[in-house]
Design a protein around this motif. Structure first.
Motif, PDB file in Angstrom:
ATOM      1  N   LYS A   1       1.075  -3.867 -12.269  1.00 52.92           N
ATOM      2  CA  LYS A   1       2.497  -4.014 -12.613  1.00 52.92           C
ATOM      3  C   LYS A   1       3.324  -3.762 -11.349  1.00 52.92           C
ATOM      4  CE  LYS A   1       1.981  -4.714 -17.070  1.00 52.92           C
ATOM      5  NZ  LYS A   1       2.428  -3.811 -18.115  1.00 52.92           N
ATOM      6  N   GLY A   2       3.296  -4.710 -10.480  1.00 51.07           N
ATOM      7  CA  GLY A   2       3.989  -4.604  -9.196  1.00 51.07           C
ATOM      8  C   GLY A   2       3.485  -5.687  -8.273  1.00 51.07           C
ATOM      9  N   VAL A   3       3.437  -5.398  -6.965  1.00 50.70           N
ATOM     10  CA  VAL A   3       3.046  -6.384  -5.958  1.00 50.70           C
ATOM     11  C   VAL A   3       1.835  -5.863  -5.195  1.00 50.70           C
ATOM     12  CG1 VAL A   3       3.827  -7.719  -3.967  1.00 50.70           C
ATOM     13  CG2 VAL A   3       5.451  -7.082  -5.737  1.00 50.70           C
ATOM     14  N   VAL A   4       0.876  -6.753  -4.962  1.00 50.10           N
ATOM     15  CA  VAL A   4      -0.283  -6.429  -4.126  1.00 50.10           C
ATOM     16  C   VAL A   4      -0.220  -7.325  -2.897  1.00 50.10           C
ATOM     17  CG1 VAL A   4      -2.798  -6.365  -3.966  1.00 50.10           C
ATOM     18  CG2 VAL A   4      -1.685  -5.804  -6.125  1.00 50.10           C
ATOM     19  N   ILE A   5      -0.299  -6.730  -1.716  1.00 51.90           N
ATOM     20  CA  ILE A   5      -0.326  -7.536  -0.490  1.00 51.90           C
ATOM     21  C   ILE A   5      -1.575  -7.183   0.319  1.00 51.90           C
ATOM     22  CG2 ILE A   5       2.139  -7.991  -0.278  1.00 51.90           C
ATOM     23  CD1 ILE A   5       2.400  -5.622   1.593  1.00 51.90           C
ATOM     24  N   ASP A   6      -2.129  -8.184   0.961  1.00 52.31           N
ATOM     25  CA  ASP A   6      -3.383  -8.008   1.696  1.00 52.31           C
ATOM     26  C   ASP A   6      -3.099  -7.429   3.086  1.00 52.31           C
ATOM     27  OD1 ASP A   6      -5.998  -8.037   2.320  1.00 52.31           O
ATOM     28  OD2 ASP A   6      -6.274 -10.206   2.321  1.00 52.31           O
ATOM     29  N   LYS A   7      -2.439  -6.286   3.112  1.00 57.28           N
ATOM     30  CA  LYS A   7      -2.094  -5.610   4.369  1.00 57.28           C
ATOM     31  C   LYS A   7      -2.345  -4.115   4.202  1.00 57.28           C
ATOM     32  CE  LYS A   7      -0.491  -9.412   6.148  1.00 57.28           C
ATOM     33  NZ  LYS A   7      -1.213 -10.089   7.226  1.00 57.28           N
ATOM     34  N   THR A   8      -2.293  -3.395   5.329  1.00 58.25           N
ATOM     35  CA  THR A   8      -2.398  -1.934   5.299  1.00 58.25           C
ATOM     36  C   THR A   8      -1.270  -1.353   6.140  1.00 58.25           C
ATOM     37  OG1 THR A   8      -3.847  -1.948   7.233  1.00 58.25           O
ATOM     38  CG2 THR A   8      -4.916  -1.998   5.079  1.00 58.25           C
ATOM     39  N   MET A   9      -1.171  -0.020   6.129  1.00 59.39           N
ATOM     40  CA  MET A   9      -0.193   0.635   6.998  1.00 59.39           C
ATOM     41  C   MET A   9      -0.496   0.289   8.454  1.00 59.39           C
ATOM     42  SD  MET A   9       1.924   2.281   5.097  1.00 59.39           S
ATOM     43  CE  MET A   9       2.087   2.979   3.455  1.00 59.39           C
ATOM     44  N   SER A  10       0.545   0.163   9.260  1.00 54.85           N
ATOM     45  CA  SER A  10       0.358  -0.320  10.635  1.00 54.85           C
ATOM     46  C   SER A  10      -0.408   0.677  11.503  1.00 54.85           C
ATOM     47  CB  SER A  10       1.704  -0.640  11.266  1.00 54.85           C
ATOM     48  OG  SER A  10       2.521   0.514  11.313  1.00 54.85           O
ATOM     49  N   HIS A  11      -0.388   1.961  11.127  1.00 55.62           N
ATOM     50  CA  HIS A  11      -1.105   2.990  11.884  1.00 55.62           C
ATOM     51  C   HIS A  11      -2.031   3.728  10.930  1.00 55.62           C
ATOM     52  CE1 HIS A  11      -1.972   6.270  14.625  1.00 55.62           C
ATOM     53  NE2 HIS A  11      -1.285   5.649  15.589  1.00 55.62           N
ATOM     54  N   HIS A  12      -3.263   3.956  11.378  1.00 56.27           N
ATOM     55  CA  HIS A  12      -4.249   4.557  10.457  1.00 56.27           C
ATOM     56  C   HIS A  12      -3.923   6.009  10.106  1.00 56.27           C
ATOM     57  CE1 HIS A  12      -6.246   6.921  13.660  1.00 56.27           C
ATOM     58  NE2 HIS A  12      -5.942   5.895  14.434  1.00 56.27           N
TER      59      HIS A  12
END
Length: 541
Positions: A226-237
């Protein structure tokens, strides 16, 4: 650009064209042209007929680049087929029209059109004019649509009781590759549509439903978010993997110093100049980060990338960020979170921030694959379906399958009447059209009877693909429908010993079924009115 001829000039200097290969040009007119069209259409229908029904076979399509697609979705098969014949292309467009309008029944509509043309050919051989046949087919289609309205039943659309809708979605998914977990997939499709549907206006906004695929894991790992899923991660681990009560700055401007928009260049001739430039860039980065922080943002979503220095500054200032988020995803996030897309840092203010209750990273097993999930959004109607599968082929087919189920549920929200599947509706219409033919005294009675026989092509194909004896099965069902006055008797494809489709909950949208018959009839009528074609050599055959 090649030209199919040469230009010559007469004695007055006027140009005229001499066509090459005149002796190889062939022109077909009249009945021969119509039969040529019918042959091409029947070949397409014959190819796709074996994919019909829950026991239908899949097709393996290989593109010129070597990409392999395995599917039994009619629209996909037709789209990937390389056809040269003009009538065959019309059949492809027919399947595409059904897919765009309804989303389901893309195989059935082509099989129906092929059967109608087959019957039209036998009528032409008997000396009946194609126009009379086309007009008769149109009247017969109206008779069949009227019968569908009679046998159709109202269907409850209730958000508190989704079981009937789930059964319809299961009927759609029964012939797909996802049928091993098709109840789960059906529930995902129903919940997704009901999340975005406006039941008062009977409307479903498909823009709010996004389908994401991720290779790996089992198909049962698929879920509705129930929202948005994007094929990305946070820019810094080192940035946090989970954020609560998030305010999102949705940016389409990059984290980088402004570049001069002229052709001037900057010459650095001393260490002091380099230091000054370095300090200027650092100051610009710091200003950008502070502008985002001052607006109250706790997460930056950026359409563009940013270098390691900007990334480090964001980490230092405790501002998590996501980079390289595509345009469609940016728009989806803006819709879901109620935020505004900001093209310049100077325009950022608290009113333009999106709001989400939870942003978290999903990790998949022992692999390094991660995705970002934005949940509990300001606009709770936006949803994402995340599909898993062992390889790219499986996830692609699962995506096509879930799209069909979504479209069918959407059709029911718009028009909640249903008929029963397994060929039951077609047999009932066939009996009604044949009965109507007996009441006609004009030549159209032959077209009515032919239309009645063509309607039987669907149950015949279902029986044949299920390993049953087609003629025996059809004869028994027609007899029982008349004697028992039961329009719900169809082909028992799963060999359960019971042909009552109502008991099996094999349900189809009435609007979808009616659209199949009417679209197929319109195309056949168009083909029967084309009686002239020019071809190169024997290519039409």
């Amino acid at each position: 650009m090649s030209f199919p001829g040469s230009i010559a000039f007469d004695e007055y200097g006027r140009p005229f064209i001499i066509l090459r290969d005149q002796e190889n040009q062939k022109r077909i007119t009249g009945t021969d042209a119509i039969k040529s069209h019918i042959l091409a259409a029947r070949q397409i229908a014959g190819t796709i007929k074996t994919s019909l029904g829950p026991k239908g076979l899949d097709k393996m399509m290989v593109s010129g680049d070597g990409d392999v697609t395995v599917t039994n979705d009619g629209a996909t098969i037709m789209k990937l087929m390389e056809v040269d014949h003009e009538i065959a292309k019309l059949m492809v467009q027919l399947s595409q029209s059904q897919d765009d309008e309804i989303g389901d029944g893309t195989t059935g509509v082509v099989v129906m059109a092929g059967a109608l043309l087959e019957q039209a050919e036998s009528l032409i051989d008997r000396g009946i004019h194609p126009i009379r046949i086309a007009d008769g087919f149109e009247l017969a289609a109206q008779c069949a649509a009227k019968k569908l309205d009679e046998i159709g039943e109202d269907f409850p659309i209730d958000q508190s009781n989704t079981e009937p809708l789930v059964r319809v979605a299961m009927t759609t998914l029964g012939s797909k590759i996802v049928n091993k977990c098709h109840r789960q997939m059906a529930e995902i499709a129903v919940n997704a549509v009901l999340s975005v549907a406006d039941l008062e206006k009977k409307d479903v906004n498909f823009e709010l439903i996004k389908i994401e695929t991720k290779v790996g894991g089992k198909m049962e790992d698929s879920m509705l978010v129930k929202g948005v899923v994007i094929d990305k991660t946070m820019s810094h681990h080192q940035m946090p993997k989970e954020l609560r009560d998030v305010k999102l700055a949705i940016l389409t401007c990059p984290f980088e110093p402004p570049k001069p928009k002229t052709k001037n260049k900057l010459d650095i001739t001393s260490a002091e100049d380099y230091k000054a430039l370095r300090e200027y860039e650092q100051q610009k980065f710091a200003d950008m980060v502070s502008q985002v922080k001052n607006a109250g943002a706790t997460l930056a979503i950026c359409q563009w990338g940013f270098d390691d220095e900007a990334n480090h500054l964001l980490l230092q200032h405790n501002l998590p960020a996501v980079r390289w988020v595509g345009g469609p995803e940016i728009e989806q996030i803006a819709i879901a979170t109620g935020g505004r897309i900001v093209p310049r840092f100077e325009e950022l203010n608290p009113e333009k921030l999106g709001k989400a209750g939870l942003v978290r990273e999903l990790s998949f097993g022992t692999s390094k694959d991660k995705m970002l999930v934005i949940e509990e959004c300001h606009n709770s109607k936006a949803v994402t379906i995340l599909l898993r599968g062992g390889n790219q082929m499986i996830t692609a087919e699962a995506k096509r399958s879930i799209h069909d189920a979504l479209c069918v549920v959407r059709s029911l929200v718009r028009d909640s009447r249903v008929v029963y599947g397994g060929g039951a509706a077609e047999i009932s219409c066939s009996i009604a059209v044949a009965k109507e033919a007996d009441q006609l005294s004009t030549l159209e009675q032959y077209a009515f009877r032919a239309f009645s026989v063509a309607l039987e092509s669907i149950p015949l194909a279902l029986a044949e693909n299920s390993g049953l004896h087609p003629i025996e099965t059809l004869s028994e069902l027609k007899s029982r429908q008349v004697t028992e006055n039961n329009a719900f008797l169809g082909v028992d494809c799963m060999l359960t010993g019971n042909s009552d489709m109502k008991e099996h909950h094999v349900v189809e949208s009435l609007h979808s079924k009616k659209q199949q018959i009417l679209l197929a009839t319109q195309l056949v009528k168009m083909i029967l009115k084309i009686d002239d074609v020019r071809s190169q050599g024997e290519s039409m055959e």
